[in-house]
Design a protein around this motif. Sequence first.
Motif, PDB file in Angstrom:
ATOM      1  N   ALA A   2       1.250  -1.611   0.030  1.00 27.67           N
ATOM      2  CA  ALA A   2       0.189   0.451   0.037  1.00 27.67           C
ATOM      3  C   ALA A   2       0.838   1.268   0.181  1.00 27.67           C
ATOM      4  O   ALA A   2       1.905   0.858   0.403  1.00 27.67           O
ATOM      5  CB  ALA A   2      -0.849  -0.001   1.167  1.00 27.67           C
ATOM      6  N   THR A   3       0.138   1.845  -0.653  1.00 24.43           N
ATOM      7  CA  THR A   3       0.766   3.599  -1.009  1.00 24.43           C
ATOM      8  C   THR A   3       0.018   5.004   0.134  1.00 24.43           C
ATOM      9  O   THR A   3      -1.026   4.790  -0.102  1.00 24.43           O
ATOM     10  CB  THR A   3       1.796   3.850  -1.938  1.00 24.43           C
ATOM     11  OG1 THR A   3       0.545   3.660  -3.254  1.00 24.43           O
ATOM     12  CG2 THR A   3       2.992   3.070  -2.090  1.00 24.43           C
ATOM     13  N   ASP A  52      -7.586   3.205 -14.038  1.00 24.19           N
ATOM     14  CA  ASP A  52      -7.475   2.039 -12.910  1.00 24.19           C
ATOM     15  C   ASP A  52      -6.873   2.737 -11.827  1.00 24.19           C
ATOM     16  O   ASP A  52      -4.886   2.201 -11.856  1.00 24.19           O
ATOM     17  CB  ASP A  52      -7.115   0.906 -14.018  1.00 24.19           C
ATOM     18  CG  ASP A  52      -6.086  -0.440 -13.261  1.00 24.19           C
ATOM     19  OD1 ASP A  52      -6.930  -0.163 -12.088  1.00 24.19           O
ATOM     20  OD2 ASP A  52      -5.348  -0.857 -13.863  1.00 24.19           O
ATOM     21  N   ARG A  53      -6.844   3.510 -11.070  1.00 21.44           N
ATOM     22  CA  ARG A  53      -6.790   4.317 -10.089  1.00 21.44           C
ATOM     23  C   ARG A  53      -6.781   4.110  -8.489  1.00 21.44           C
ATOM     24  O   ARG A  53      -8.509   3.368  -8.375  1.00 21.44           O
ATOM     25  CB  ARG A  53      -6.650   5.665  -9.716  1.00 21.44           C
ATOM     26  CG  ARG A  53      -6.119   6.042 -10.995  1.00 21.44           C
ATOM     27  CD  ARG A  53      -5.724   7.375 -11.130  1.00 21.44           C
ATOM     28  NE  ARG A  53      -5.896   8.145 -12.389  1.00 21.44           N
ATOM     29  CZ  ARG A  53      -6.340   9.202 -13.336  1.00 21.44           C
ATOM     30  NH1 ARG A  53      -6.965   9.419 -12.289  1.00 21.44           N
ATOM     31  NH2 ARG A  53      -5.495   9.330 -14.130  1.00 21.44           N
ATOM     32  N   VAL A  80      -3.805  13.790  -1.232  1.00 24.14           N
ATOM     33  CA  VAL A  80      -4.062  13.750  -2.017  1.00 24.14           C
ATOM     34  C   VAL A  80      -6.102  13.423  -1.917  1.00 24.14           C
ATOM     35  O   VAL A  80      -6.048  12.961  -1.707  1.00 24.14           O
ATOM     36  CB  VAL A  80      -3.474  13.111  -3.184  1.00 24.14           C
ATOM     37  CG1 VAL A  80      -4.133  13.074  -4.385  1.00 24.14           C
ATOM     38  CG2 VAL A  80      -1.979  13.871  -3.983  1.00 24.14           C
ATOM     39  N   VAL A  81      -6.391  14.534  -2.530  1.00 24.15           N
ATOM     40  CA  VAL A  81      -7.884  14.422  -2.773  1.00 24.15           C
ATOM     41  C   VAL A  81      -8.332  14.663  -4.072  1.00 24.15           C
ATOM     42  O   VAL A  81      -7.907  14.894  -4.806  1.00 24.15           O
ATOM     43  CB  VAL A  81      -8.642  14.972  -1.820  1.00 24.15           C
ATOM     44  CG1 VAL A  81      -9.871  15.527  -1.658  1.00 24.15           C
ATOM     45  CG2 VAL A  81      -8.461  15.015   0.087  1.00 24.15           C
ATOM     46  N   ALA A  82      -9.746  13.161  -4.086  1.00 26.30           N
ATOM     47  CA  ALA A  82     -10.238  13.442  -5.428  1.00 26.30           C
ATOM     48  C   ALA A  82     -11.675  13.629  -4.758  1.00 26.30           C
ATOM     49  O   ALA A  82     -12.543  12.948  -4.092  1.00 26.30           O
ATOM     50  CB  ALA A  82     -10.046  11.999  -6.241  1.00 26.30           C
ATOM     51  N   CYS A  96      -8.474   9.073  -7.117  1.00 22.04           N
ATOM     52  CA  CYS A  96      -7.229   9.235  -7.282  1.00 22.04           C
ATOM     53  C   CYS A  96      -5.890   7.819  -6.631  1.00 22.04           C
ATOM     54  O   CYS A  96      -6.556   6.833  -5.992  1.00 22.04           O
ATOM     55  CB  CYS A  96      -6.281  10.414  -6.744  1.00 22.04           C
ATOM     56  SG  CYS A  96      -7.171   9.870  -4.984  1.00 22.04           S
ATOM     57  N   ASP A  97      -4.577   7.977  -6.900  1.00 21.17           N
ATOM     58  CA  ASP A  97      -3.746   6.764  -6.328  1.00 21.17           C
ATOM     59  C   ASP A  97      -3.508   7.142  -5.552  1.00 21.17           C
ATOM     60  O   ASP A  97      -3.148   7.789  -5.182  1.00 21.17           O
ATOM     61  CB  ASP A  97      -3.078   6.840  -7.429  1.00 21.17           C
ATOM     62  CG  ASP A  97      -2.803   6.008  -8.308  1.00 21.17           C
ATOM     63  OD1 ASP A  97      -3.515   4.578  -8.352  1.00 21.17           O
ATOM     64  OD2 ASP A  97      -2.392   5.836  -9.732  1.00 21.17           O
ATOM     65  N   ALA A  98      -4.103   6.272  -4.282  1.00 19.74           N
ATOM     66  CA  ALA A  98      -2.631   6.003  -3.301  1.00 19.74           C
ATOM     67  C   ALA A  98      -3.895   7.598  -2.124  1.00 19.74           C
ATOM     68  O   ALA A  98      -2.710   8.067  -1.013  1.00 19.74           O
ATOM     69  CB  ALA A  98      -1.804   6.550  -2.997  1.00 19.74           C
TER      70      ALA A  98
END
Length: 464
Positions: A2-3, A52-53, A80-82, A96-98
């Motif tokens: 996990a990141t 594919d995040r 980070v926020v989506a 988003c990724d991570a």
Amino acid sequence: MATLSFADDRTIKQALPVSDIAELRQTIRGELVFPDDPGYPRARRVWNGMVDRRPAALIYCANPDDVVTAVNFARTRNLVVAVRAGGHNVAGLSVCDAGVVIDVSRMKHIEVDPVRRTARAQAGLSLGEFDAATQSYGLATTMGVNADTGIAGLTLGGGFGKLGRKYGLSCDNLTAAEIVTADGRLLRASATENVDLFWAVRGGGGNFGIVTTFEYRLFPVGPLLMSGSVLYGYDDARGAMRFYHAFASTAPDELSLDAALVTEPSGERFFSISACYIGSPDEGERILRPLREYGTPAEDRIALNSYLQIQSAGDSIFPRGRRYYWKAQFMREITDDAIDLLLLRYATAPTGSLVVFQQVGGAISRIPVADTPYANRDALYDCFPISIWDDAADDEAHIGWARDLWDAMRPFSTGGVYANNLGEEGTDRVQAAYGENYPRLVAAKNKYDPNNFFRLNQNIRPAL
Ligand SMILES: Cc1cc2nc3c(=O)[nH]c(=O)nc-3n(C[C@H](O)[C@H](O)[C@H](O)COP(=O)(O)OP(=O)(O)OC[C@H]3O[C@@H](n4cnc5c(N)ncnc54)[C@H](O)[C@@H]3O)c2cc1C
């Protein structure tokens, strides 16, 4: 492994700490989904199957308090926020990724006031849900053409559809919004409250906060309207495209005319003109006569349809989960040279590709450019190639075709672009969407989101 991704561009190999997860579980009324949960594979997906995040957490908010909690949680950890509503953004910017996805799609309350002709709608409604609720009173406001799209992303970027030429964009009919800003305040924005924020959210996208509730002006519409498409064989397409431009440029505001180069499952190519008359069926019949009498159509599907049927007529073309790519630009006219180029390029397009013209203009063009961030009001068409496919091995061919066609069409464009049809195309294209309104958007960003907390969007960079 996990990141976690941070707003200062750091990514570290670590899962969200257990104490953080426990804190969220205590405070969020909605649902939380983490990578180990069985619902995670589905929760991280959006409309475009190419995206594919893998977020570290998804927070499905149940109410505005949850949105405040989610914003404070992510901000205080610099994550980070989506922000996600309908999940239809073509570039998949709502996941988003991570980082943390703040999802409002379960906030679906709507109140319609048939006397004042207004709707107060939570941000998680899809266009289909909004249209169904307002049409039960014989009312509607401008919304887009695919029922599964979210009212939130659509309205915040502008929002055009069949009613736009008569009543303006979705954002032009927004009378108030409730917004959670980056500092975790829930603000109301309207013509008399936080007026700079109210200006900014009417086209400036998700840059200024998370909208929890929208208030709209409504209009009597339908329920039955003359609408449908007329299809021309490829041999007749040149003439039909000329006719389309001539008819569209002189159309009354009540008439909305979209068009597309399409391929049927048999492989045969056509040019299709889709019409919708917002007014009495008799008048619609009269206004649509020149279209129905033009040339020798392969098929005439114009009939009396309900507004709800019209709004979801194209849904089957755009199901969730397929792979999609498009690239858009505005045009003021469709010249003979543009027609020649399109017909040549489309003749060898991969199966499943379209070239779409969405007609704008009418009332949209008469609203002063400075009234809202949406700047390209003098355009008559939004034109874009759309590629649709399923196999990742075909990505390059499909994306390449759409990009090449877009490049070739550039000389015929106004240079402007619709923010909601932008992919990840860079700051120049974001500026092309906002034109002379861009500096005022930067000023609003400086005030409401100086640290660019909301950056996964068509980003207006703060200049502090
Ligand atoms: C099949 C299809 C048909 C379309 N047809 C039309 C059309 O007819 N007319 C038209 O104008 N557009 C149309 N669009 C484009 C559409 O307007 C955009 O894709 C829009 O962003 C979708 O909104 P969403 O809420 O579904 O998207 P999401 O992917 O959930 O969100 C997109 C972005 O909006 C912002 N956002 C979402 N919710 C919020 C919120 N509550 N608060 C703050 N920011 C938020 C975020 O920045 C997010 O990245 C269409 C798109 C598709 C895929």
